[in-house]
Design an enzyme around this catalytic site. Structure first.
Site, PDB file in Angstrom:
ATOM      1  CG  HIS A   1     -45.053  -5.228  79.349  1.00  0.00           C
ATOM      2  ND1 HIS A   1     -43.721  -5.581  79.307  1.00  0.00           N
ATOM      3  CD2 HIS A   1     -45.215  -4.321  78.364  1.00  0.00           C
ATOM      4  CE1 HIS A   1     -43.105  -4.906  78.350  1.00  0.00           C
ATOM      5  NE2 HIS A   1     -43.991  -4.126  77.758  1.00  0.00           N
ATOM      6  CG  ASP A   2     -50.663  -8.648  84.369  1.00  0.00           C
ATOM      7  OD1 ASP A   2     -49.902  -9.489  84.893  1.00  0.00           O
ATOM      8  OD2 ASP A   2     -51.879  -8.572  84.641  1.00  0.00           O
TER       9      ASP A   2
ATOM     10  CB  VAL B   1     -46.260 -12.968  81.005  1.00  0.00           C
ATOM     11  CG1 VAL B   1     -45.356 -14.089  81.542  1.00  0.00           C
ATOM     12  CG2 VAL B   1     -45.399 -11.830  80.460  1.00  0.00           C
TER      13      VAL B   1
ATOM     14  CB  SER C   1     -47.663 -12.527  87.100  1.00  0.00           C
ATOM     15  OG  SER C   1     -47.849 -12.303  85.711  1.00  0.00           O
TER      16      SER C   1
ATOM     17  CG  HIS D   1     -47.022   2.045  69.969  1.00  0.00           C
ATOM     18  ND1 HIS D   1     -46.180   1.213  69.258  1.00  0.00           N
ATOM     19  CD2 HIS D   1     -47.102   1.514  71.222  1.00  0.00           C
ATOM     20  CE1 HIS D   1     -45.778   0.229  70.043  1.00  0.00           C
ATOM     21  NE2 HIS D   1     -46.324   0.389  71.238  1.00  0.00           N
TER      22      HIS D   1
ATOM     23  CG  ASP E   1     -48.362  10.496  67.011  1.00  0.00           C
ATOM     24  OD1 ASP E   1     -47.737  11.133  66.144  1.00  0.00           O
ATOM     25  OD2 ASP E   1     -49.605  10.588  67.157  1.00  0.00           O
TER      26      ASP E   1
ATOM     27  CB  THR F   1     -51.109  14.343  67.591  1.00  0.00           C
ATOM     28  OG1 THR F   1     -51.349  12.988  67.134  1.00  0.00           O
ATOM     29  CG2 THR F   1     -51.415  15.299  66.464  1.00  0.00           C
TER      30      THR F   1
END
Length: 343
Positions: free
Chosen positions: A90-91, A94, A100, A212, A261, A264
């Site tokens: 996420h950092d 952007v 930020s 993920h 998931d 597992t």
């Protein structure tokens, strides 16, 4: 304008072949061969502003301090490992990797709707305090978050990779800009465009989605697929019926958590890609990877080769961490506390 490292996957030969073909038993080996990547020490073209030896003399213990702290936190709460990886993404998505997302003020990225489920801020603040005691005003929060995401991956059973340092901490953080982060409902074309705008390609998209393999999502992100997909009053037809029943039991409330998931959930492996074959991708953007000719061959190949996934995950994570913004770097600083700018 985003600044990224020189092309780091130029050595991935004939990748275009993978984009234009589907994987079958007869051609799988050739696809895997075309996807084989070098180990990180073999790649010499990194971001010019970053250096592997930056803290060699000024803070030689920094990586040991970060790893020790991350290990302490993850031992107490294993769910923090994927949370730190997500926080890093996420950092970087952007304003580049400038920490930020860590700034905690009214109207910051952290306050945006897309950021409300982010976790791990207290881990980074704890690490920063420990680093400041050892090396005051030396190591940026952006570098700390980058290394913490790497160490979290390792502690979750994923690969290790070397990190070049030198990122500056940005002084600007705007909630409206956090909308650039994918929410899980985009089309593959939208995702490819988002990644390309950051200097990442289709291979990076599919590989980084493999994060993920561990972690959880809020049921709010998936409920629309279970009951009223695109206004049809019916579930998303791309969901396996048994998996649909499982999700309906797990996601009675939007605030509940559900594993990305289901097979597992706490193991860093290639099961994520196997799940896509079985129509068990949790987010719409997960399952769409196996329904688009540009991404399906890559997902298919990764599902068969754990070493390929681990190897390329390292390379793609370095590319992600090397996304820098000119202005954030030029006007940046080394924050004393990660949640506030220096004054």
């Amino acid at each position: 304008m985003m600044k990224i490292g020189a092309s780091m996957i130029i050595t991935i030969l004939s990748l275009s072949i993978v984009f234009s073909m589907s994987v079958s038993a007869s051609n799988l080996s050739s696809v895997l061969h075309s996807l084989k990547v070098p180990t990180l020490p073999d790649i010499s073209s990194f971001e010019d502003d970053l250096s592997y030896s930056l803290y060699q003399h000024s803070c030689s213990d920094v990586e040991a301090i970060i790893y020790r702290k991350v290990k302490e936190w993850v031992k107490k709460d294993p769910t923090l490992a994927p949370s730190l990886m997500r926080l890093h993404f996420h950092d970087c998505a952007v304003r580049g990797c400038d920490a930020s997302i860590l700034l905690d003020h009214s109207g910051s990225e952290k306050s945006a709707n897309v950021s409300k489920s982010l976790r791990g801020f207290e881990v980074i603040n704890d690490i920063k305090a420990a680093v400041e005691k050892k090396c005051p005003k030396t190591v940026s929060c952006a570098d700390i978050l980058t290394a913490a995401a790497r160490d979290a991956t390792v502690l979750a059973g994923g690969p290790f990779w070397s990190i070049p340092f030198g990122r500056k901490d940005g002084r600007v953080s705007l909630a409206k800009e956090a909308a650039k982060v994918p929410m899980g409902r985009e089309s593959i074309t939208n995702l490819i465009e988002i990644f390309q705008s950051k200097g990442l390609n289709v291979l990076d998209l599919v590989v980084l989605s493999g994060a993920h393999t561990i972690g959880r999502s809020k049921c709010e992100s998936v409920q629309y697929r279970l009951y009223d997909y695109k206004g049809t009053k019916k579930p998303d037809p791309s969901i396996d019926p048994q998996y649909l029943n499982y999700l309906r039991r797990k996601c009675r409330w939007a605030s509940e958590d559900v594993y990305l998931d289901a097979t597992t959930p706490q193991k860093f492996d290639t099961q994520y890609y196997q799940n896509l074959k079985k129509k068990m991708g949790l987010l719409s953007t997960d399952q769409l990877l196996y329904g688009d000719s540009r991404t399906k061959p890559i997902a298919d190949a990764l599902s068969f080769d754990s070493s390929l996934f681990s190897n390329q995950f390292s390379v793609s994570m370095v590319k992600l961490a090397n996304i820098l913004d000119f202005k954030s770097q030029d006007d940046g600083e080394i924050r004393v506390k990660c949640n506030v700018v220096n004054y």
